[in-house]
Design an enzyme around this catalytic site. Sequence first.
Site, short mmCIF file in Angstrom:
data_model
loop_
_atom_site.label_atom_id
_atom_site.label_comp_id
_atom_site.label_asym_id
_atom_site.label_seq_id
_atom_site.Cartn_x
_atom_site.Cartn_y
_atom_site.Cartn_z
N PRO A 188 0.82 -1.22 0.00
CA PRO A 188 0.00 0.00 0.00
C PRO A 188 0.85 1.27 0.00
O PRO A 188 0.35 2.36 -0.25
CB PRO A 188 -0.80 -0.10 1.30
CG PRO A 188 -0.63 -1.50 1.79
CD PRO A 188 0.63 -2.02 1.20
N GLU A 233 1.51 -7.87 8.54
CA GLU A 233 1.58 -6.43 8.80
C GLU A 233 2.51 -5.70 7.85
O GLU A 233 2.57 -4.48 7.84
CB GLU A 233 2.02 -6.16 10.24
CG GLU A 233 1.02 -6.62 11.28
CD GLU A 233 -0.38 -6.07 11.03
OE1 GLU A 233 -0.52 -4.84 10.91
OE2 GLU A 233 -1.32 -6.88 10.94
N ARG A 290 -2.43 -6.35 -21.05
CA ARG A 290 -3.23 -5.71 -22.10
C ARG A 290 -2.38 -4.84 -23.01
O ARG A 290 -2.77 -4.53 -24.11
CB ARG A 290 -4.36 -4.88 -21.48
CG ARG A 290 -5.33 -5.73 -20.68
CD ARG A 290 -6.44 -4.94 -20.05
NE ARG A 290 -7.39 -4.46 -21.03
CZ ARG A 290 -7.40 -3.26 -21.56
NH1 ARG A 290 -6.50 -2.37 -21.20
NH2 ARG A 290 -8.30 -2.93 -22.45
N ASP A 322 -9.27 2.61 -24.56
CA ASP A 322 -9.92 2.41 -23.27
C ASP A 322 -9.91 3.64 -22.40
O ASP A 322 -9.18 4.59 -22.65
CB ASP A 322 -9.22 1.28 -22.52
CG ASP A 322 -9.58 -0.05 -23.12
OD1 ASP A 322 -10.76 -0.21 -23.48
OD2 ASP A 322 -8.70 -0.90 -23.24
N1 ADE Z 1 -1.02 -5.07 -0.12
C1 ADE Z 1 -2.03 -4.74 0.72
N2 ADE Z 1 -2.77 -3.75 0.23
C2 ADE Z 1 -2.23 -3.42 -0.99
C3 ADE Z 1 -2.53 -2.45 -1.99
N3 ADE Z 1 -3.55 -1.61 -1.87
N4 ADE Z 1 -1.74 -2.40 -3.08
C4 ADE Z 1 -0.69 -3.24 -3.21
N5 ADE Z 1 -0.35 -4.16 -2.30
C5 ADE Z 1 -1.10 -4.26 -1.20
#
Ligand code: ADE
Length: 231
Positions: free
Chosen positions: A88, A115, A153, A168
């Site tokens: 994330p 985590e 793609r 697209d």
């Molecule tokens: N691992 C957990 N959440 C994620 C996300 N939003 N993007 C990439 N890897 C992740």
Amino acid sequence: MRVDVLTLFPGIFSGPLDHSILLKAREAGLLTIAVHDLREFAEGKHRVTDEPPLGGGGGMVMKPEPIFAGVEALRERFGPGKAVLLSPQGETLTSSLARRLAPEEHLILICGRYEGVDQRVADHLADLEVSIGDYVLTGGELPALVLIDAVARFLPGVLGDPMASTRDSFEEGLLEAPQYTRPRLFRGHAVPEVLLSGDHAAVEEWRREEALRRTRERRPDLVTRISHKGS
Ligand code: ADE
């Protein structure tokens, strides 16, 4: 393109890669995907891949050793590869990032779990850290599948119509215009007349206007981005 995936849950990948366009791309040799169990690269009797975080705090963190060993083994076996950590904290996956990755010959996708992943993986092993959006998933496996699909793609030959990926949503910075098929009238809802006119220029003009209208309504941030690009 060759894609190697390092994951603690290889089973997640059977299914999504075995249908439709991704299956055809693999069968045609345009895309080779191999999924590897990270535990194979972990040492010791118990092949431990995670531990509690140093400094305390809850949960478990993935250890660096199996991940470094996995990426290094895959580079040795299959040649240099761009290592991508899914997390994330990464750069957000967009159409332009997918297009940028498409010319790579070899990607190694590292899927985090729990985590998180020891920071040294992002700092000293991965070439790129990618997030698929501002939400936290239970692991990097679904993001890795999303990335594979989005990049595939853009590989030459993967989409039957070579222009499809450029038409697209997002490719011109806009959402796509609405699409219709038969019947012309369904439950009292008619398709826009212009689509039945046979006038290609008028259809193009209508699509452009609809794309703009939709983008303004739903994603004003994209419209702002385009107008800044031109200036
Ligand atoms: N691992 C957990 N959440 C994620 C996300 N939003 N993007 C990439 N890897 C992740």
